[in-house]
Design an enzyme around this catalytic site. Structure first.
Site, PDB file in Angstrom:
ATOM      1  N   LYS A   1       8.131  -9.541  -7.856  1.00  0.00           N
ATOM      2  CA  LYS A   1       6.869  -9.847  -7.155  1.00  0.00           C
ATOM      3  C   LYS A   1       5.666  -9.779  -8.092  1.00  0.00           C
ATOM      4  CE  LYS A   1       5.763  -5.160  -5.759  1.00  0.00           C
ATOM      5  NZ  LYS A   1       6.125  -4.050  -4.891  1.00  0.00           N
TER       6      LYS A   1
ATOM      7  N   ARG B   1       3.573   5.709   2.730  1.00  0.00           N
ATOM      8  CA  ARG B   1       3.573   4.271   2.982  1.00  0.00           C
ATOM      9  C   ARG B   1       4.741   4.029   3.934  1.00  0.00           C
ATOM     10  NH1 ARG B   1       3.800  -0.354  -1.688  1.00  0.00           N
ATOM     11  NH2 ARG B   1       6.013  -0.253  -1.202  1.00  0.00           N
TER      12      ARG B   1
HETATM   13  C1  PLP Z   1       6.788  -3.181  -5.712  1.00  0.00           C
HETATM   14  C2  PLP Z   1       7.908  -2.334  -5.287  1.00  0.00           C
HETATM   15  C3  PLP Z   1       8.822  -1.847  -6.231  1.00  0.00           C
HETATM   16  C4  PLP Z   1       8.678  -2.086  -7.718  1.00  0.00           C
HETATM   17  O1  PLP Z   1       7.565  -1.383  -8.209  1.00  0.00           O
HETATM   18  P1  PLP Z   1       7.207  -1.297  -9.753  1.00  0.00           P
HETATM   19  O2  PLP Z   1       6.136  -0.292  -9.821  1.00  0.00           O
HETATM   20  O3  PLP Z   1       6.743  -2.654 -10.158  1.00  0.00           O
HETATM   21  O4  PLP Z   1       8.434  -0.897 -10.489  1.00  0.00           O
HETATM   22  C5  PLP Z   1       9.888  -1.104  -5.765  1.00  0.00           C
HETATM   23  N1  PLP Z   1      10.041  -0.833  -4.451  1.00  0.00           N
HETATM   24  C6  PLP Z   1       9.175  -1.270  -3.512  1.00  0.00           C
HETATM   25  C7  PLP Z   1       9.389  -0.935  -2.092  1.00  0.00           C
HETATM   26  C8  PLP Z   1       8.073  -2.025  -3.901  1.00  0.00           C
HETATM   27  O5  PLP Z   1       7.211  -2.460  -2.971  1.00  0.00           O
END
Ligand code: PLP
Length: 364
Positions: free
Chosen positions: A40, A135
């Site tokens: 993402k 969250r």
């Molecule tokens: C964005 C996200 C990740 C990855 O996070 P990074 O900090 O880019 O490694 C993992 N799990 C969830 C639920 C996320 O929203």
């Protein structure tokens, strides 16, 4: 100068990305931790996806259904995981495009089961526990265990893949042996309730990587979902490995004006283009370069780092960035292109806007 290139331009070096991924994968495997590659942060940009897809990861993951659709159009081999708990209104797409999703509400689990039945599919689910970051995730451990038992026993079109946690996102809680130990203990309770081992106990994102690297990951946590550290080679809370590339991405912007000007604005000081009071230091007349890139492209200029020593960012508006080049004024003229390192926050913006040309190092 590169006459035919379009600017601003974000370049990716797939070789460096692959080295980051391989190095982290090997070290995490030594701690019995498998990786999910999260795309993402670059809007599922194809050259990044290709590197991740070739690495034998457990899943490719994104938070957004439109990116799942892009990934399907690329014909990736790796299974797909939706890592934002799905909206009820997007369940049809979530189930048809993703092989699995993170979940935190029993109503959504039941609706996902019905949707999967309608589509004649099995859909994998990972139940999220909220261990303090506030969250997503079940707050009540007993409710999570009951939901797991319901998925296992009654929701025939869902497959319970495991449990997971998200930390250091909203509540800025550091992943540590304490909260990840709790996750492992919760996984054991779910396993006892359903009578089998869970394949996935997912201990968070990039900020959890340090535990795998220094050998302190609590036993039983066997998975991490990594975006940031794979892309930019580091993450907050002390995840600063010395074996990763920080410069797999290069941002380039073109100089559209370059001349001597005073460093303190002339006239009545009010607020800047975004309604904020500015801070200006009077350093006399200095050489300034104006770049054709702005906050619309990258967000916050503090997330960019000029590569050329002596170049200093002074500020920015929507479409312009102003840099002090007094220290290197013999080397910079109109039409030149300046390079910047980017961090994760700016990458997200740069890959989500049509104004930035996305290019791969070495062409293609
Ligand atoms: C964005 C996200 C990740 C990855 O996070 P990074 O900090 O880019 O490694 C993992 N799990 C969830 C639920 C996320 O929203």
């Amino acid at each position: 100068m590169k006459g035919k290139d379009r600017y601003p331009q974000l370049e990716v070096d797939p070789g460096k990305l692959k080295e980051n991924l391989t190095a982290l994968q090997r070290r995490c495997q030594a701690s019995f931790v498998d990786l999910i590659g999260v795309v993402k942060g670059v809007n599922a940009w194809e050259p990044v996806v290709r590197v991740f897809d070739g690495a034998g990861l457990a899943y490719l993951a994104t938070s957004r259904v439109d990116q799942l659709r892009k990934l399907r159009a690329m014909d990736v081999r790796t299974p797909l995981l939706l890592i934002r708990v799905p909206m009820l209104s997007e369940l049809e797409d979530a189930v048809s495009l993703a092989d699995a999703s993170l979940q935190s509400e029993r109503a959504v689990l039941r609706a996902a089961n019905e949707e999967a039945a309608r589509q004649g599919k099995k859909h994998g689910v990972v139940l999220m526990a909220d261990l303090g970051d506030l969250r997503e995730g079940f707050w009540d451990r007993e409710e999570l265990i009951a939901a797991a038992a319901e998925v296992e026993g009654e929701l025939a079109n869902l497959t319970l893949l495991g449990v997971g946690v998200n930390l250091s996102c909203y509540g800025s809680i550091r992943p540590d042996a304490n909260n990840l130990g709790e996750l492992a203990a919760l996984a054991r309770r779910v396993e006892a309730a359903i009578g089998r081992k869970l394949p996935i106990v997912s201990g968070g994102a990039s900020t959890s990587t340090y535990l795998a690297l220094d050998g302190t990951m609590p036993r039983g946590v066997n998975n991490l979902r990594l975006g940031e550290i794979l892309l930019v080679g580091r993450a907050n809370y002390g995840c600063d490995p010395d074996f990763t590339h920080r410069d797999a991405f290069t941002l380039r912007a073109e100089v559209i004006e370059c001349r001597d000007k005073p460093s303190f604005p002339i006239g009545q000081l009010t607020v800047d283009a975004y309604g904020h009071a500015g801070h200006y230091e009077d350093r006399g007349v200095r050489r300034r370069a104006l770049l054709a890139i702005g906050r619309v492209d990258y967000g916050d200029w503090a997330d960019l780092t000029p590569r050329m020593p002596g170049v200093e960012i002074l500020g920015a508006s929507s479409d312009h960035t102003i840099v002090d080049v007094e220290a290197v004024k013999d080397r910079i003229a109109v039409g030149d292109v300046l390079e910047f390192d980017v961090n994760y926050a700016s990458l997200v913006n740069l890959t989500n806007t049509p104004g930035v040309a996305l290019v791969v190092k070495g062409g293609a």
